[in-house]
Design a protein around this motif. Structure first.
Motif, PDB file in Angstrom:
ATOM      1  N   MET A 285      61.571  24.631  25.225  1.00 34.18           N
ATOM      2  CA  MET A 285      61.428  25.531  26.368  1.00 34.18           C
ATOM      3  C   MET A 285      60.029  25.438  26.950  1.00 34.18           C
ATOM      4  SD  MET A 285      63.419  29.014  25.245  1.00 34.18           S
ATOM      5  CE  MET A 285      65.176  28.988  24.873  1.00 34.18           C
ATOM      6  N   SER A 286      59.898  25.706  28.247  1.00 36.55           N
ATOM      7  CA  SER A 286      58.610  25.662  28.910  1.00 36.55           C
ATOM      8  C   SER A 286      57.773  26.865  28.506  1.00 36.55           C
ATOM      9  CB  SER A 286      58.810  25.652  30.426  1.00 36.55           C
ATOM     10  OG  SER A 286      59.663  24.602  30.826  1.00 36.55           O
ATOM     11  N   GLU A 287      56.465  26.710  28.626  1.00 36.57           N
ATOM     12  CA  GLU A 287      55.567  27.837  28.382  1.00 36.57           C
ATOM     13  C   GLU A 287      55.601  28.763  29.586  1.00 36.57           C
ATOM     14  OE1 GLU A 287      50.814  28.839  27.917  1.00 36.57           O
ATOM     15  OE2 GLU A 287      51.512  26.772  28.124  1.00 36.57           O
ATOM     16  N   ILE A 288      55.944  30.012  29.341  1.00 34.64           N
ATOM     17  CA  ILE A 288      56.007  30.998  30.409  1.00 34.64           C
ATOM     18  C   ILE A 288      54.753  31.846  30.341  1.00 34.64           C
ATOM     19  CG2 ILE A 288      57.237  32.997  31.319  1.00 34.64           C
ATOM     20  CD1 ILE A 288      59.806  31.766  30.296  1.00 34.64           C
ATOM     21  N   ARG A 289      53.992  31.852  31.421  1.00 36.66           N
ATOM     22  CA  ARG A 289      52.733  32.583  31.451  1.00 36.66           C
ATOM     23  C   ARG A 289      52.957  33.989  32.012  1.00 36.66           C
ATOM     24  NH1 ARG A 289      51.385  27.276  32.693  1.00 36.66           N
ATOM     25  NH2 ARG A 289      51.727  27.560  34.919  1.00 36.66           N
ATOM     26  N   LYS A 290      52.285  34.950  31.410  1.00 38.51           N
ATOM     27  CA  LYS A 290      52.331  36.333  31.880  1.00 38.51           C
ATOM     28  C   LYS A 290      51.325  36.512  33.001  1.00 38.51           C
ATOM     29  CE  LYS A 290      53.433  40.765  31.576  1.00 38.51           C
ATOM     30  NZ  LYS A 290      54.792  41.278  31.854  1.00 38.51           N
ATOM     31  N   VAL A 291      51.771  37.074  34.130  1.00 40.87           N
ATOM     32  CA  VAL A 291      50.874  37.302  35.262  1.00 40.87           C
ATOM     33  C   VAL A 291      50.822  38.800  35.546  1.00 40.87           C
ATOM     34  CG1 VAL A 291      51.363  35.042  36.265  1.00 40.87           C
ATOM     35  CG2 VAL A 291      52.742  37.014  36.953  1.00 40.87           C
ATOM     36  N   PRO A 292      49.746  39.286  36.135  1.00 42.26           N
ATOM     37  CA  PRO A 292      49.659  40.714  36.467  1.00 42.26           C
ATOM     38  C   PRO A 292      50.591  41.069  37.615  1.00 42.26           C
ATOM     39  CG  PRO A 292      47.769  39.539  37.335  1.00 42.26           C
ATOM     40  CD  PRO A 292      48.510  38.552  36.488  1.00 42.26           C
ATOM     41  N   ALA A 293      50.819  42.362  37.778  1.00 45.45           N
ATOM     42  CA  ALA A 293      51.699  42.821  38.860  1.00 45.45           C
ATOM     43  C   ALA A 293      51.166  42.407  40.225  1.00 45.45           C
ATOM     44  CB  ALA A 293      51.858  44.338  38.785  1.00 45.45           C
ATOM     45  N   SER A 294      49.831  42.344  40.363  1.00 48.84           N
ATOM     46  CA  SER A 294      49.235  41.968  41.651  1.00 48.84           C
ATOM     47  C   SER A 294      49.556  40.535  42.040  1.00 48.84           C
ATOM     48  CB  SER A 294      47.718  42.151  41.590  1.00 48.84           C
ATOM     49  OG  SER A 294      47.155  41.334  40.572  1.00 48.84           O
ATOM     50  N   ALA A 295      50.031  39.716  41.093  1.00 48.81           N
ATOM     51  CA  ALA A 295      50.388  38.337  41.422  1.00 48.81           C
ATOM     52  C   ALA A 295      51.494  38.287  42.467  1.00 48.81           C
ATOM     53  CB  ALA A 295      50.813  37.583  40.156  1.00 48.81           C
ATOM     54  N   GLY A 296      52.368  39.310  42.464  1.00 50.43           N
ATOM     55  CA  GLY A 296      53.423  39.339  43.478  1.00 50.43           C
ATOM     56  C   GLY A 296      52.862  39.355  44.886  1.00 50.43           C
ATOM     57  N   ALA A 297      51.778  40.095  45.091  1.00 51.62           N
ATOM     58  CA  ALA A 297      51.117  40.104  46.406  1.00 51.62           C
ATOM     59  C   ALA A 297      50.462  38.756  46.684  1.00 51.62           C
ATOM     60  CB  ALA A 297      50.084  41.223  46.455  1.00 51.62           C
ATOM     61  N   GLU A 298      49.884  38.124  45.655  1.00 53.32           N
ATOM     62  CA  GLU A 298      49.251  36.823  45.828  1.00 53.32           C
ATOM     63  C   GLU A 298      50.268  35.779  46.268  1.00 53.32           C
ATOM     64  OE1 GLU A 298      47.115  35.687  42.355  1.00 53.32           O
ATOM     65  OE2 GLU A 298      46.130  37.637  42.143  1.00 53.32           O
ATOM     66  N   TRP A 299      51.477  35.831  45.702  1.00 50.69           N
ATOM     67  CA  TRP A 299      52.499  34.862  46.090  1.00 50.69           C
ATOM     68  C   TRP A 299      52.801  34.961  47.581  1.00 50.69           C
ATOM     69  CZ3 TRP A 299      56.288  36.686  41.687  1.00 50.69           C
ATOM     70  CH2 TRP A 299      55.716  36.370  40.457  1.00 50.69           C
ATOM     71  N   LEU A 300      52.955  36.195  48.054  1.00 49.82           N
ATOM     72  CA  LEU A 300      53.274  36.376  49.473  1.00 49.82           C
ATOM     73  C   LEU A 300      52.114  35.918  50.349  1.00 49.82           C
ATOM     74  CD1 LEU A 300      55.422  37.432  51.415  1.00 49.82           C
ATOM     75  CD2 LEU A 300      54.349  39.674  51.288  1.00 49.82           C
ATOM     76  N   LEU A 301      50.876  36.241  49.957  1.00 46.20           N
ATOM     77  CA  LEU A 301      49.716  35.803  50.716  1.00 46.20           C
ATOM     78  C   LEU A 301      49.607  34.283  50.733  1.00 46.20           C
ATOM     79  CD1 LEU A 301      46.978  38.369  49.617  1.00 46.20           C
ATOM     80  CD2 LEU A 301      48.086  38.199  51.847  1.00 46.20           C
ATOM     81  N   THR A 302      49.929  33.651  49.613  1.00 50.85           N
ATOM     82  CA  THR A 302      49.893  32.191  49.555  1.00 50.85           C
ATOM     83  C   THR A 302      50.917  31.596  50.511  1.00 50.85           C
ATOM     84  OG1 THR A 302      49.157  32.213  47.255  1.00 50.85           O
ATOM     85  CG2 THR A 302      50.164  30.192  48.050  1.00 50.85           C
ATOM     86  N   GLY A 303      52.100  32.206  50.586  1.00 51.35           N
ATOM     87  CA  GLY A 303      53.109  31.728  51.530  1.00 51.35           C
ATOM     88  C   GLY A 303      52.614  31.768  52.961  1.00 51.35           C
ATOM     89  N   PHE A 304      51.992  32.894  53.352  1.00 56.43           N
ATOM     90  CA  PHE A 304      51.434  32.990  54.697  1.00 56.43           C
ATOM     91  C   PHE A 304      50.274  32.009  54.878  1.00 56.43           C
ATOM     92  CE2 PHE A 304      53.430  37.279  54.886  1.00 56.43           C
ATOM     93  CZ  PHE A 304      54.072  37.127  56.099  1.00 56.43           C
ATOM     94  N   GLY A 305      49.446  31.860  53.835  1.00 58.67           N
ATOM     95  CA  GLY A 305      48.300  30.958  53.936  1.00 58.67           C
ATOM     96  C   GLY A 305      48.718  29.510  54.117  1.00 58.67           C
TER      97      GLY A 305
END
Length: 300
Positions: free
Chosen positions: A1-21
């Motif tokens: 299995m792949s290594e699954i990394r734990k990310v903070p809740a704020s990462a959800g906002a980062e994903w959306l910002l990255t999409g716009f960026g």
């Protein structure tokens, strides 16, 4: 299995910002891919309207095209992320890379869920309940179209004839199935395209990664809903202006294309960012893009 990394809740906002960026870095290239997706869908739907006999075939084609186009759009997103140029041909990159069968595995859980929910509907509500539901819906539609003030007692009497508890239970199962499908499919395509994973393995890893990072997923979807509403509102205003000049038909066509040009690249960019943070290896992800400043929220 792949290594699954734990990310903070704020990462959800980062994903959306990255999409716009990412869309901001190549608006014409990525936006044109979204428009091509929208134009292709519109042409196929128009064909089904002109030739009703092809309706089933057309729906099947649209169903098959969705995972393939998403895989291609993700490829174009990574090209932009790594400083290269996104091309229209990237939309079918999944086929060119031989990843089409694995991308189409995304349809299997959807098909299974549809069959399961259909069976549960028959078991819980039954044919008599479905017929009664149809009758009630027709009567409610007649009341709304008549223009008369609805009588609460009459509506209550109609609803009382339905197996409300069993219908509510089925709706809850429908909601649970939708959530499970969303989690299993969220970062499935980038694993197939970039990690060369099999479709079934990518589904399992996507489900595990999404459950492991539920707070980030929740933040992302809440913010994505707000962003979609804001974008839709802006496009509708623009469509009203265009409608005064070129007519409503042209305005609605342009509005649909604009929505596809913005929403599809942004969503694909967010999925790509989520995959990089939760699952991607360094070799598959490539160089890390420059950070997106908070000011881009307003620019987007």
């Amino acid at each position: 299995m792949s290594e699954i990394r734990k990310v903070p809740a704020s990462a959800g906002a980062e994903w959306l910002l990255t999409g716009f960026g990412l869309l901001k870095r190549a608006p014409l290239a990525l936006g044109s891919l979204g428009i091509l997706w929208g134009v292709g869908t519109s042409l196929v739907l128009s064909l089904s309207m002109l030739v009703p006999a092809l309706g089933t075939v057309v729906q099947l084609l649209l169903l098959l095209a969705g995972p393939l186009f998403m895989g291609g759009l993700l490829w174009a997103i990574r090209e932009v992320d790594q400083g290269r140029v996104a091309k229209p041909s990237h939309l079918l990159q999944g086929v060119q890379e031989g990843r089409a069968p694995q991308l189409l595995v995304a349809l299997l859980p959807q098909l299974f869920a549809a069959l399961l929910l259909g069976t549960l509907l028959l078991v819980l509500v039954g044919t008599d309940g479905l017929q009664q539901l149809s009758v009630v819906m027709v009567k409610l539609n007649e009341i709304s179209q008549s223009g008369a003030q609805p009588d609460p007692a009459q509506i209550e009497a109609l609803v009382a004839t339905l197996p409300a508890g069993r219908i509510l239970l089925w709706l809850l199962l429908l909601l649970a199935s939708f959530v499970a499908l969303t989690l299993a499919l969220f970062v499935m395509p980038p694993q197939v395209m970039f990690d060369r994973a099999s479709g079934m393995h990518a589904l399992r890893e996507s489900l595990r990664a999404s459950i492991h990072n539920l707070p980030a997923m929740l933040v992302f979807f809440v913010l994505a809903f707000i962003a979609i509403f804001a974008i839709y509102f802006a496009v509708i205003i623009l469509a009203l202006i265009i409608g005064l000049i070129a007519g409503q038909v042209v305005a609605m066509a342009i509005a649909q294309l604009l929505l596809m040009a913005v929403l599809m690249p942004v969503f694909a960019g967010a999925v790509y960012a989520a995959w990089k943070q939760m699952l991607a290896s360094a070799s598959a992800a490539g160089p890390t893009p420059p950070p997106v400043s908070s000011g881009h929220v307003f620019e987007a």
